[in-house]
Enzyme design. Structure first.
Site, PDB file in Angstrom:
ATOM      1  N   GLY A  18       0.822  -1.280  -0.013  1.00  0.00           N
ATOM      2  CA  GLY A  18      -0.219   0.059   0.153  1.00  0.00           C
ATOM      3  C   GLY A  18       0.841   1.198  -0.027  1.00  0.00           C
ATOM      4  O   GLY A  18       2.063   1.216  -0.301  1.00  0.00           O
ATOM      5  N   CYS A  19       0.273   2.374   0.320  1.00  0.00           N
ATOM      6  CA  CYS A  19       1.060   3.625   0.275  1.00  0.00           C
ATOM      7  C   CYS A  19       2.114   3.559   1.035  1.00  0.00           C
ATOM      8  O   CYS A  19       2.365   3.015   2.212  1.00  0.00           O
ATOM      9  CB  CYS A  19       0.218   4.577   1.101  1.00  0.00           C
ATOM     10  N   PHE A  20       3.298   3.981   0.534  1.00  0.00           N
ATOM     11  CA  PHE A  20       4.889   3.880   1.309  1.00  0.00           C
ATOM     12  C   PHE A  20       4.822   4.586   2.399  1.00  0.00           C
ATOM     13  O   PHE A  20       5.773   4.414   3.238  1.00  0.00           O
ATOM     14  CB  PHE A  20       5.948   3.858   0.261  1.00  0.00           C
TER      15      PHE A  20
END
Length: 229
Positions: free
Chosen positions: A57-59
């Site tokens: 997902g979003c880093f």
């Protein structure tokens, strides 16, 4: 699965209301202005360190979790799993490049094992949603373990099998285990985003609540914030 472990896992399966890609667009210019980035720091001495690469997902969130663990010397946000050289955030966000938002971790195996990292990875995201994490949807948000060695591949596959057999998640795990090929570091404003942008809406609404649960689950493996060790 024990009641306590289920209590720690299930909060990570909740959907949130602000997407990473939208938050990045809103904060690209302001994020981290005037602050030192990883590209500007002295090169990391990797003697005795090992590498691990995960996409979940979003880093911004993923990077923030791993940076809190003992034995982690550096976490870099970037892109893995695609082929185009020097991909940009905008290109990766289109979902057409084959890249996933990922983090590359440099860790001391004498302090933190790869097994510890696998546990942290799976507890900090939902590995049962295909090409999605909460509101962040697209192949760039898929769940992947990019292994660097045959040993990492074996450990990852065995760990996933264990989670499935224990019934840790109500749905099937869709995380893939793939060979590491290349990693491109993300733009400067993405690095250390969690620490450098505490008032960002995405950090406030998505990352911080999840970080509190993560810290509770890994309370005995967290760095001393006063010494960063």
């Amino acid at each position: 699965m024990s009641t306590q472990f289920r209590f720690l896992i299930l909060p990570f399966l909740v959907l949130f209301n602000v997407a990473c890609s939208q938050a990045a667009s809103d904060n690209k210019q302001a994020a981290g202005e005037g602050q030192t980035t990883k590209k500007q720091e002295a090169p990391l001495d990797t003697t005795g360190l090992e590498k691990a690469t995960f996409a979940g997902g979003c880093f911004w969130c993923t990077e923030g979790y791993f940076e809190r663990l003992k034995g982690i010397k550096q976490v870099v946000s970037g892109y893995a799993g695609g082929k185009k050289p020097h991909p940009t955030y905008e290109e990766v966000s289109s979902g057409t490049t084959g890249y996933a938002e990922a983090v590359q971790i440099y860790f001391d195996p004498k302090v933190t094992s790869y097994q510890d990292l696998l546990k942290a990875f799976f507890i900090s995201h939902d590995p049962t949603t295909l090409n999605r994490q909460g509101p962040d949807e697209g192949t760039q948000y898929r769940s992947v373990v990019f292994y660097h060695t045959p040993e990492q591949k074996k450990e990852a596959e065995q760990y996933i099998t264990q989670l499935q057999l224990k019934g840790t998640y109500p749905n099937k795990i869709v995380t893939t285990v793939e060979p590491f090929t290349t990693f491109w570091e993300a733009e400067d404003y993405h690095q250390d985003f969690y620490e450098r942008n505490p008032d960002n809406p995405y950090i406030q609404q998505v990352a911080k609540p999840k970080m509190k649960k993560f810290e509770k689950a890994f309370h005995d493996k967290l760095k001393d914030t006063t010494t960063n060790e």
